[in-house]
Design an enzyme around this catalytic site. Sequence first.
Site, mmCIF file in Angstrom:
data_model
loop_
_atom_site.group_PDB
_atom_site.id
_atom_site.type_symbol
_atom_site.label_atom_id
_atom_site.label_comp_id
_atom_site.label_asym_id
_atom_site.label_seq_id
_atom_site.Cartn_x
_atom_site.Cartn_y
_atom_site.Cartn_z
ATOM 1 N N PHE A 250 0.801 -1.231 0.000
ATOM 2 C CA PHE A 250 0.000 0.000 0.000
ATOM 3 C C PHE A 250 0.828 1.272 0.000
ATOM 4 O O PHE A 250 0.441 2.271 0.585
ATOM 5 C CB PHE A 250 -0.997 -0.005 1.179
ATOM 6 C CG PHE A 250 -2.331 -0.519 0.753
ATOM 7 C CD1 PHE A 250 -2.554 -1.871 0.617
ATOM 8 C CD2 PHE A 250 -3.352 0.349 0.425
ATOM 9 C CE1 PHE A 250 -3.757 -2.354 0.164
ATOM 10 C CE2 PHE A 250 -4.572 -0.113 -0.026
ATOM 11 C CZ PHE A 250 -4.773 -1.474 -0.156
ATOM 12 N N CYS A 261 -15.519 0.906 -0.879
ATOM 13 C CA CYS A 261 -15.260 0.918 0.567
ATOM 14 C C CYS A 261 -14.472 2.129 1.065
ATOM 15 O O CYS A 261 -14.991 2.893 1.880
ATOM 16 C CB CYS A 261 -14.543 -0.367 0.963
ATOM 17 S SG CYS A 261 -15.601 -1.812 0.766
HETATM 18 N N1 NAD Z 1 -16.971 -4.912 -1.515
HETATM 19 C C1 NAD Z 1 -15.974 -5.088 -0.671
HETATM 20 O O1 NAD Z 1 -14.827 -5.268 -1.060
HETATM 21 C C2 NAD Z 1 -16.226 -5.100 0.817
HETATM 22 C C3 NAD Z 1 -15.211 -5.574 1.679
HETATM 23 C C4 NAD Z 1 -15.466 -5.592 3.046
HETATM 24 C C5 NAD Z 1 -16.683 -5.117 3.534
HETATM 25 N N2 NAD Z 1 -17.630 -4.632 2.678
HETATM 26 C C6 NAD Z 1 -18.904 -4.190 3.236
HETATM 27 O O2 NAD Z 1 -19.852 -5.254 3.086
HETATM 28 C C7 NAD Z 1 -21.154 -4.715 2.832
HETATM 29 C C8 NAD Z 1 -21.686 -5.249 1.520
HETATM 30 O O3 NAD Z 1 -20.841 -4.796 0.489
HETATM 31 P P1 NAD Z 1 -20.931 -5.364 -1.004
HETATM 32 O O4 NAD Z 1 -19.834 -4.719 -1.766
HETATM 33 O O5 NAD Z 1 -21.042 -6.826 -0.950
HETATM 34 O O6 NAD Z 1 -22.347 -4.730 -1.418
HETATM 35 P P2 NAD Z 1 -23.170 -4.926 -2.779
HETATM 36 O O7 NAD Z 1 -23.821 -3.643 -3.025
HETATM 37 O O8 NAD Z 1 -22.260 -5.538 -3.813
HETATM 38 O O9 NAD Z 1 -24.264 -6.028 -2.419
HETATM 39 C C9 NAD Z 1 -25.302 -5.848 -1.517
HETATM 40 C C10 NAD Z 1 -26.397 -6.847 -1.859
HETATM 41 O O10 NAD Z 1 -27.424 -6.763 -0.876
HETATM 42 C C11 NAD Z 1 -28.679 -6.885 -1.519
HETATM 43 N N3 NAD Z 1 -29.733 -6.316 -0.660
HETATM 44 C C12 NAD Z 1 -29.917 -5.017 -0.324
HETATM 45 N N4 NAD Z 1 -30.995 -4.895 0.492
HETATM 46 C C13 NAD Z 1 -31.472 -6.149 0.684
HETATM 47 C C14 NAD Z 1 -32.551 -6.677 1.434
HETATM 48 N N5 NAD Z 1 -33.351 -5.882 2.148
HETATM 49 N N6 NAD Z 1 -32.772 -8.011 1.406
HETATM 50 C C15 NAD Z 1 -31.959 -8.809 0.678
HETATM 51 N N7 NAD Z 1 -30.902 -8.364 -0.045
HETATM 52 C C16 NAD Z 1 -30.661 -7.048 -0.041
HETATM 53 C C17 NAD Z 1 -28.499 -6.164 -2.841
HETATM 54 O O11 NAD Z 1 -29.460 -6.554 -3.796
HETATM 55 C C18 NAD Z 1 -27.081 -6.600 -3.210
HETATM 56 O O12 NAD Z 1 -27.083 -7.787 -3.965
HETATM 57 C C19 NAD Z 1 -21.002 -3.199 2.873
HETATM 58 O O13 NAD Z 1 -21.267 -2.749 4.166
HETATM 59 C C20 NAD Z 1 -19.534 -2.998 2.548
HETATM 60 O O14 NAD Z 1 -19.025 -1.800 3.075
HETATM 61 C C21 NAD Z 1 -17.432 -4.638 1.332
#
Ligand code: NAD
Length: 432
Positions: A250, A261
């Site tokens: 990094f 994120c």
């Molecule tokens: N993307 C990353 O690299 C990463 C890494 C660590 C933590 N996070 C955290 O994890 C969480 C999820 O991130 P992501 O990137 O996977 O999000 P994303 O937006 O890719 O996916 C979220 C999913 O949740 C679904 N969803 C939303 N509301 C819903 C409901 N009421 N019922 C059922 N499904 C529902 C959406 O349709 C979607 O498929 C966030 O808080 C993010 O900050 C993400």
Amino acid sequence: MKIAVVGTGYVGLVAGVCFAESGNDVVCVDNDASKVRALSKGKIPIYEPGLEELLRRNRSEGRLTFTTALPKAVRDSAIVFIAVGTPQGEDGSADLQHVLAVAKDVAKAMNGYKVIVNKSTVPVGTAERVREVIRRETTHPFSVVSNPEFLKQGAAIDDFMKPDRVVIGAEDDRSKEMMLELYAPFTRTDAPIMVMDCASAELAKYAANAMLATRISFMNEVANVCEAVGADVDQVRRAVGSDRRIGTSFLFPGVGYGGSCFPKDVKAMMRFAEDSEYDFRILKAVEAVNVTQKTRLAAKMKKHFGTLKGKTVAVWGLAFKPKTDDMREAPSIALIESLLAAGAAVQVYDPEAMGVAKKHFGSRITYADANYGALKGADALAIVTEWNEFRRPDFDRMRSLMKSPVIFDGRNLFAPAQMKQNGFTYYSIGRR
Ligand SMILES: NC(=O)c1ccc[n+]([C@@H]2O[C@H](COP(=O)([O-])OP(=O)(O)OC[C@H]3O[C@@H](n4cnc5c(N)ncnc54)[C@H](O)[C@@H]3O)[C@@H](O)[C@H]2O)c1
């Protein structure tokens, strides 16, 4: 163990697939019916190396299913993960509406003791808010656990299967034992499982992302100083990173951090610190530096050409980093928008993010089907994402395709001296 994972995005899908891979029965729930339909046929809506193969195997072996029917998934499971998005709210805070809505639906469906696990990135105090929501809806016993996720997109399977650490915020023995059992297969190689209170677990995730963002902004500032004083950031980075107290990861300067994120988590952390009357000054600077860094490539172009009106710029790389198709908050977006605003035409190529880009930009830019295709008639090339396939191109072919051989490299892929020999005017970050 029987597990439900609500939310099949980058985090929920990877977690669900990896829990199934270690022998659990997993049902993944999403309220996006088209996503669930695709997943049920073994098609993944995102690009993540290795994910599709694991998904297919676990589906065909009957350990992994997909549904929109949350109540049945909850009734059939001992542990329910909440892995839905926590996007940035209007005031910079994390928007918890999806997390709290799922918590309410889970509570309504409960038919006995459940462990409800927050895997979404959520501010301190969310475990308590989830507890309150559930308490209002059910008399069944339950525990709420915080289990933030540290995976990196592009290496998500590996990160999940072989984590640096697993953080569990659990405040009773029953849920703690269940979580330790669930994660035991992932921590056999001595990766620590750290059990702590929920507030510390929630904060740990933000602090980790804020630290990584800080390193990036710090190195971007060092690179900018290198340019100002005539030093070479590559040499500086190697000298700095070889100090074991600092380490090498990094520390690469570039065009600013993006993704789903870092930008939102840095803002959310500033916000909840402020709500507790703490002014997190370093993070304010980290964010401000990042905003400016995203404009530097366009500024260099404007300086070189005088005006960008009527120029054609090729852009290699749209995803916020390699090995993903995710363009959320990608530096490419800021760059392309400013090129368009300055009157330039933009021709783009990315190995995985073209579909996402088409949804975002529509007909405002031109899409090439290979990296060389984007160069045809271009006055300049901007390199924004460091995909491996951009690292060793055919420079003669590039020169013959471009109208003028000028490269603005936001990822320092090539050696400046060699680029001069190759006949290019070459600008990079923090080097002469
Ligand atoms: N993307 C990353 O690299 C990463 C890494 C660590 C933590 N996070 C955290 O994890 C969480 C999820 O991130 P992501 O990137 O996977 O999000 P994303 O937006 O890719 O996916 C979220 C999913 O949740 C679904 N969803 C939303 N509301 C819903 C409901 N009421 N019922 C059922 N499904 C529902 C959406 O349709 C979607 O498929 C966030 O808080 C993010 O900050 C993400």
